[in-house]
Design a protein around this motif. Sequence first.
Motif, PDB file in Angstrom:
ATOM      1  N   PRO A 166      21.872  13.103   6.728  1.00  0.00           N
ATOM      2  CA  PRO A 166      20.197  12.836   7.325  1.00  0.00           C
ATOM      3  C   PRO A 166      20.413  13.464   8.735  1.00  0.00           C
ATOM      4  O   PRO A 166      19.077  13.547   9.268  1.00  0.00           O
ATOM      5  N   GLY A 167      21.460  13.730   9.576  1.00  0.00           N
ATOM      6  CA  GLY A 167      21.414  14.597  10.746  1.00  0.00           C
ATOM      7  C   GLY A 167      20.762  15.935  10.736  1.00  0.00           C
ATOM      8  O   GLY A 167      20.008  16.301  11.370  1.00  0.00           O
ATOM      9  N   GLU A 168      20.731  16.380   9.581  1.00  0.00           N
ATOM     10  CA  GLU A 168      20.451  18.020   9.409  1.00  0.00           C
ATOM     11  C   GLU A 168      19.116  17.715   8.636  1.00  0.00           C
ATOM     12  O   GLU A 168      18.145  18.727   8.925  1.00  0.00           O
ATOM     13  N   LEU A 169      18.674  16.900   7.809  1.00  0.00           N
ATOM     14  CA  LEU A 169      17.490  16.797   7.362  1.00  0.00           C
ATOM     15  C   LEU A 169      16.581  15.736   7.494  1.00  0.00           C
ATOM     16  O   LEU A 169      15.385  15.889   7.031  1.00  0.00           O
ATOM     17  N   GLY A 170      16.919  14.838   8.157  1.00  0.00           N
ATOM     18  CA  GLY A 170      16.138  13.659   8.643  1.00  0.00           C
ATOM     19  C   GLY A 170      16.576  12.519   7.746  1.00  0.00           C
ATOM     20  O   GLY A 170      17.087  12.890   6.411  1.00  0.00           O
ATOM     21  N   GLY A 171      16.491  11.444   8.015  1.00  0.00           N
ATOM     22  CA  GLY A 171      16.662  10.239   7.170  1.00  0.00           C
ATOM     23  C   GLY A 171      15.999  10.284   5.763  1.00  0.00           C
ATOM     24  O   GLY A 171      16.993  10.133   4.809  1.00  0.00           O
ATOM     25  N   ILE A 172      15.010  10.659   5.520  1.00  0.00           N
ATOM     26  CA  ILE A 172      14.240  10.635   4.331  1.00  0.00           C
ATOM     27  C   ILE A 172      14.765  11.548   3.310  1.00  0.00           C
ATOM     28  O   ILE A 172      15.306  10.977   2.275  1.00  0.00           O
ATOM     29  N   HIS A 173      14.748  12.888   3.879  1.00  0.00           N
ATOM     30  CA  HIS A 173      15.121  13.704   3.082  1.00  0.00           C
ATOM     31  C   HIS A 173      16.772  14.045   2.743  1.00  0.00           C
ATOM     32  O   HIS A 173      17.090  14.269   1.606  1.00  0.00           O
ATOM     33  N   GLY A 174      17.533  13.328   3.787  1.00  0.00           N
ATOM     34  CA  GLY A 174      18.887  13.344   3.602  1.00  0.00           C
ATOM     35  C   GLY A 174      19.242  12.630   2.397  1.00  0.00           C
ATOM     36  O   GLY A 174      20.287  12.723   1.861  1.00  0.00           O
ATOM     37  N   GLU A 175      18.602  11.160   2.589  1.00  0.00           N
ATOM     38  CA  GLU A 175      19.179  10.211   1.630  1.00  0.00           C
ATOM     39  C   GLU A 175      18.701  10.686   0.296  1.00  0.00           C
ATOM     40  O   GLU A 175      19.504  10.237  -0.800  1.00  0.00           O
ATOM     41  N   ARG A 176      17.558  11.160   0.178  1.00  0.00           N
ATOM     42  CA  ARG A 176      16.926  11.665  -1.210  1.00  0.00           C
ATOM     43  C   ARG A 176      17.932  12.508  -1.573  1.00  0.00           C
ATOM     44  O   ARG A 176      18.206  12.680  -3.025  1.00  0.00           O
TER      45      ARG A 176
END
Length: 427
Positions: free
Chosen positions: A87-97
Motif C-alpha cells: 500500500p505504501g508503494e501503490l496506495g491503499g486501493i491498488h496495493g490491496e487489490r
Amino acid sequence: MLNDARSHGLWEKTAIAAPRTLPLTGQLAADVVIVGGGFTGLSAALHLAEAGRSVAVLEGTEIGFGGSGRNVGLINAGMWVMPDDLPGELGGIHGERLLQLFGNGPQIVMSIIDKHGIECELERNGTLHCAVGKSGLKEITERARQWQKRGAPVELLDANETAARIGTKAYAGALLDRRAGTLQPLAYVRGLAHAAVHAGAMLHTGSPVVSCTRDGTVWKVSTQSGSVSAEWVVVATDAYSEGPWAKVRREQVHLPYFNLATRPLPSELRKCILPRREGAWDTKEILSSFRMDKAGRLVFGSVGALRNTGTAVHVGWAKRALARLFPQLGPAEFEYEWYGKIGMTDNALPRFHRFEQNIVGFSGYNGRGIAPGTVFGQILARHILGELQEVDLPLPVTDAKQQSFRGFKESYYEVGAQLAHFSGERF
C-alpha cells in the motif's frame, strides 16, 4: 530454440509440442492483436477468444521464447515486496487489490491447467522460502506474520521441520506457502497456446513487429511480411521487448539467471531430497533456487549468465554448493544447463502502461511471471471486454521511464555474480 541448447535446456527437452504455427503473411483483421507469445499474451488471447473476440497473436520467435519458457517454474503467490509495504508503494486501493490478486494467482493458474487438461508437471504442494542464518529467519518470520494476518495459508517451519522437507540442515527455517506450487514452464505456456488456438485465436510465430500505426479507426500492427488491423493492441513482450515498445525493455534492468539440471536421481535420494516436491529458494541476496522435475531431476539455479567465463564459474560453484547442501548426492553432474533474463523494475513491482488509446500492457514481473503473467492476461481481457474499467485495474497507469545507469547495473550484476560464485562455497 534457435539451435541453442542453453536457451531452454531441460524444459525444451521435456515439454509438450507447441501448436503448429507459421509467420504472418498478408493482411488480417481482428478485434485484438496481441504482441508476445508468453504467459500474459496467451492468457489474454485465451480469455478473449473464449469470450468470442477475434484475436491474433504475433510472437517474434517461438511460443515461450522469452522468460515464460526459461524460468525455474515456481508458481508463487505475491511479489518480492513485503505485503505490508505494497500500500505504501501503490496506495491503499491498488496495493490491496494487487495483494488479493497475486494471493489468488496460483489457484487461477491451476484452475486453467485443470480446465484445459494442460500437461505441464503441475505440483500443488507449495513452495519453501528458506532462511539463511538469523537475518534470513527474521525476514521470513515477518513475511509469514504479514500474510497470516491476511488469512493466507502460510506456515513458518523450524530448522528440523525444514530439514525433513528439504533433506538438508543448511537452513534456520522456512516459510511454507501452501497456495503455491511448481510446473514445467515451457509446457505450461505451450499448453496455453493450444487452448487459445482451440478457442479460436490465430497464432503467428517468427513474426517480430516492426511498426504500429493508426489506420483510420483501428491500429495497424505490421511485421516484415504482413499486418493485422485491430481496435485493441496488447503489448505482452516484457523483458524481451523490442521494436515499437522497446521503452518497456529500457525501464527494466536485466538480471541474468541460470538453471542446471542433474540426471534423474535414484529413488532412495528422491525420498530424502524434496520428497514432497515443493519448489524452494533461499534468502541470500544472490539467491539460489531448487526443485524437482517429474523425472526426479534436481533443478538448481542462481543469478548469472552461462556465457563467456560465466559458464565455468557458475557450474563450478553449483557443484560445490550442492555438495554442501546435499552431500548424499555425491559429485553432481548436470544433464542440462540454460539461462535467461529477469526484468527488474526500480521498485520490484510490475507496471501497467497505456501507450496510446487502446494500446495497453502489463510488464515488469521481477522473476515472478507465472501467476502474475497469467492473471494480468486475464485482467487485460476483461478490460478490453468492458468488464473492468481502467480505474478498476490492480495497478495505476504509469509512463515507461528509462532506468538510470541501466547498462552499468546489468554489467555489474553479471560480473558480480561471477565474482560471488567464484569465491562462494570454497572451504
